[in-house]
Scaffold this active site. Structure first.
Site, PDB file in Angstrom:
ATOM      1  N   ASN A  10       0.762  -1.254  -0.038  1.00 28.96           N
ATOM      2  CA  ASN A  10      -0.105   0.062   0.187  1.00 28.96           C
ATOM      3  C   ASN A  10       0.895   1.258   0.171  1.00 28.96           C
ATOM      4  O   ASN A  10       1.547   1.599   1.096  1.00 28.96           O
ATOM      5  CB  ASN A  10      -0.721  -0.001   1.314  1.00 28.96           C
ATOM      6  N   LYS A  12       0.069   4.270  -0.307  1.00 29.31           N
ATOM      7  CA  LYS A  12      -0.588   5.516   0.353  1.00 29.31           C
ATOM      8  C   LYS A  12      -0.320   6.608  -0.550  1.00 29.31           C
ATOM      9  O   LYS A  12      -0.242   6.746  -1.768  1.00 29.31           O
ATOM     10  CB  LYS A  12      -0.077   5.651   1.723  1.00 29.31           C
ATOM     11  N   HIS A  95      -9.449   0.878   5.068  1.00 29.15           N
ATOM     12  CA  HIS A  95      -8.206   1.013   5.591  1.00 29.15           C
ATOM     13  C   HIS A  95      -8.565   2.102   6.847  1.00 29.15           C
ATOM     14  O   HIS A  95      -9.141   2.955   6.711  1.00 29.15           O
ATOM     15  CB  HIS A  95      -7.110   1.562   4.532  1.00 29.15           C
ATOM     16  N   GLU A  97      -6.683   4.199   7.881  1.00 26.76           N
ATOM     17  CA  GLU A  97      -6.429   5.870   7.762  1.00 26.76           C
ATOM     18  C   GLU A  97      -7.835   6.381   7.098  1.00 26.76           C
ATOM     19  O   GLU A  97      -8.130   7.533   7.379  1.00 26.76           O
ATOM     20  CB  GLU A  97      -5.130   6.108   6.810  1.00 26.76           C
ATOM     21  N   GLU A 167      -5.500  -5.552  10.371  1.00 28.70           N
ATOM     22  CA  GLU A 167      -4.576  -4.425  10.635  1.00 28.70           C
ATOM     23  C   GLU A 167      -4.698  -3.733  12.040  1.00 28.70           C
ATOM     24  O   GLU A 167      -5.718  -2.944  12.100  1.00 28.70           O
ATOM     25  CB  GLU A 167      -4.495  -3.535   9.524  1.00 28.70           C
ATOM     26  N   GLY A 173       2.297   1.728  10.937  1.00 28.96           N
ATOM     27  CA  GLY A 173       3.348   2.796  10.863  1.00 28.96           C
ATOM     28  C   GLY A 173       3.989   3.063  12.141  1.00 28.96           C
ATOM     29  O   GLY A 173       4.651   4.158  12.165  1.00 28.96           O
ATOM     30  N   SER A 213       3.276  -2.650  10.276  1.00 26.08           N
ATOM     31  CA  SER A 213       4.794  -2.800  10.341  1.00 26.08           C
ATOM     32  C   SER A 213       5.374  -4.292  10.000  1.00 26.08           C
ATOM     33  O   SER A 213       6.340  -4.530  10.894  1.00 26.08           O
ATOM     34  CB  SER A 213       5.216  -2.417  12.208  1.00 26.08           C
TER      35      SER A 213
HETATM   36  C1  PEP Z   1      -0.948  -0.248   6.121  1.00 29.40           C
HETATM   37  O1  PEP Z   1      -0.868   0.884   6.007  1.00 29.40           O
HETATM   38  O2  PEP Z   1      -1.575  -1.072   5.705  1.00 29.40           O
HETATM   39  C2  PEP Z   1       0.306  -0.682   7.017  1.00 29.40           C
HETATM   40  C3  PEP Z   1       0.192  -1.909   7.361  1.00 29.40           C
HETATM   41  O3  PEP Z   1       1.484   0.193   7.108  1.00 29.40           O
HETATM   42  P1  PEP Z   1       2.807  -0.214   7.748  1.00 29.40           P
HETATM   43  O4  PEP Z   1       3.214  -1.579   7.203  1.00 29.40           O
HETATM   44  O5  PEP Z   1       3.632   0.936   7.342  1.00 29.40           O
HETATM   45  O6  PEP Z   1       2.740  -0.543   9.097  1.00 29.40           O
END
Ligand code: PEP
Length: 251
Positions: A10, A12, A95, A97, A167, A173, A213
């Site tokens: 992703n 973003k 997601h 976000e 997630e 992040g 992460s």
């Molecule tokens: C994400 O945004 O879906 C995500 C898992 O980000 P990160 O890997 O940076 O934690």
């Protein structure tokens, strides 16, 4: 039940056009013999250009959002038909976000899920609890709610085109990852809940990604868990040298 690993990036709201094309070209080359399923979630404005790069490769092109309606008077929106027209095969929906920064409701996410599936796009539906919800012991309850709300009206047949990305919001992040055991426990719960919503066959076949992460250092242990079938990767998907090793797990 052998499920194929599905590794998705992703991107973003990152990269300029040249960087997006460079990364896509690098991935096409590096993953051409990869045995897993791959997807990249690209910012809207670069989708068309990146589509030309990934065309004919084993990398599925994904968008990071889509309109809940068809074409028409919806200023600023992008429809499923438009995404399909330029070669996009998948959309990331729900997601955290978008849920927590933009304020997308489960009802809106569900409209988008149904619109995308009815339009022939695959859906990567993200669910996951906030830190406060985990600390209150509500992680399973939150995931169950987001699953039943997000998948309302989705048929067992359509579930073939749905991937679930678990997630935990506190792990996105932040550099904090759920332990493989904790992640496995909730993935197992999610699969069991899908069996209740649909049936055991749907649950056995659905791919459940972990996101939060995930990186080269922790992916093997996470992906070794029986109910973790892949990853949705943010930060580590922005460079071929950090994404390709994750994509290569099991190959
Ligand atoms: C994400 O945004 O879906 C995500 C898992 O980000 P990160 O890997 O940076 O934690």
């Amino acid at each position: 039940m052998a499920r194929q690993y599905y590794i998705a990036g992703n991107w973003k709201m990152n990269k300029n056009k040249a960087e997006a094309l460079d990364l896509a070209k690098g991935l096409v080359e590096a993953l051409k013999d990869g045995k897993n399923k791959y997807m990249i979630g690209v910012p809207y404005v670069y989708l068309d250009a990146v589509a030309q790069v990934v065309k004919g490769s084993n990398i599925l092109l994904g968008a990071q959002d889509v309109a809940s309606t068809g074409n028409g008077a919806h200023t600023g929106e992008v429809s499923c038909a438009m995404l399909k027209d330029i070669g996009c095969g998948c959309v990331i929906l729900g997601h955290s976000e978008r849920r927590h920064e933009i304020g997308e409701s489960d009802e809106l996410i569900n409209k988008k899920v149904r619109k995308a599936l009815n339009s022939g796009l695959e859906v990567d539906l993200c669910i996951g609890e906030l830190l406060s919800e985990r600390e209150a012991g509500e992680a399973e309850q939150v995931c169950a709610f987001q699953l039943s709300a997000g998948l309302a009206g989705v048929t067992a047949e359509q579930m073939k085109n749905v991937t679930i990305a678990y997630e935990p919001v506190w792990a996105i992040g932040t550099g904090k990852t759920a332990t493989p055991e904790d992640a496995q426990a909730i993935h197992k719960f999610i699969r069991g809940y899908i069996a209740k919503l649909y049936n055991q066959e749907v649950a056995d076949n659905v791919i459940i990604q972990y996101g939060g992460s995930m990186n080269q250092g922790n992916c093997e242990q996470l992906l070794a868990q029986p109910d973790i079938d892949g990853g949705l990767i943010g930060g580590a998907s922005l460079k071929a040298e950090t994404f390709v090793p994750i994509c290569s797990v099991g190959c």
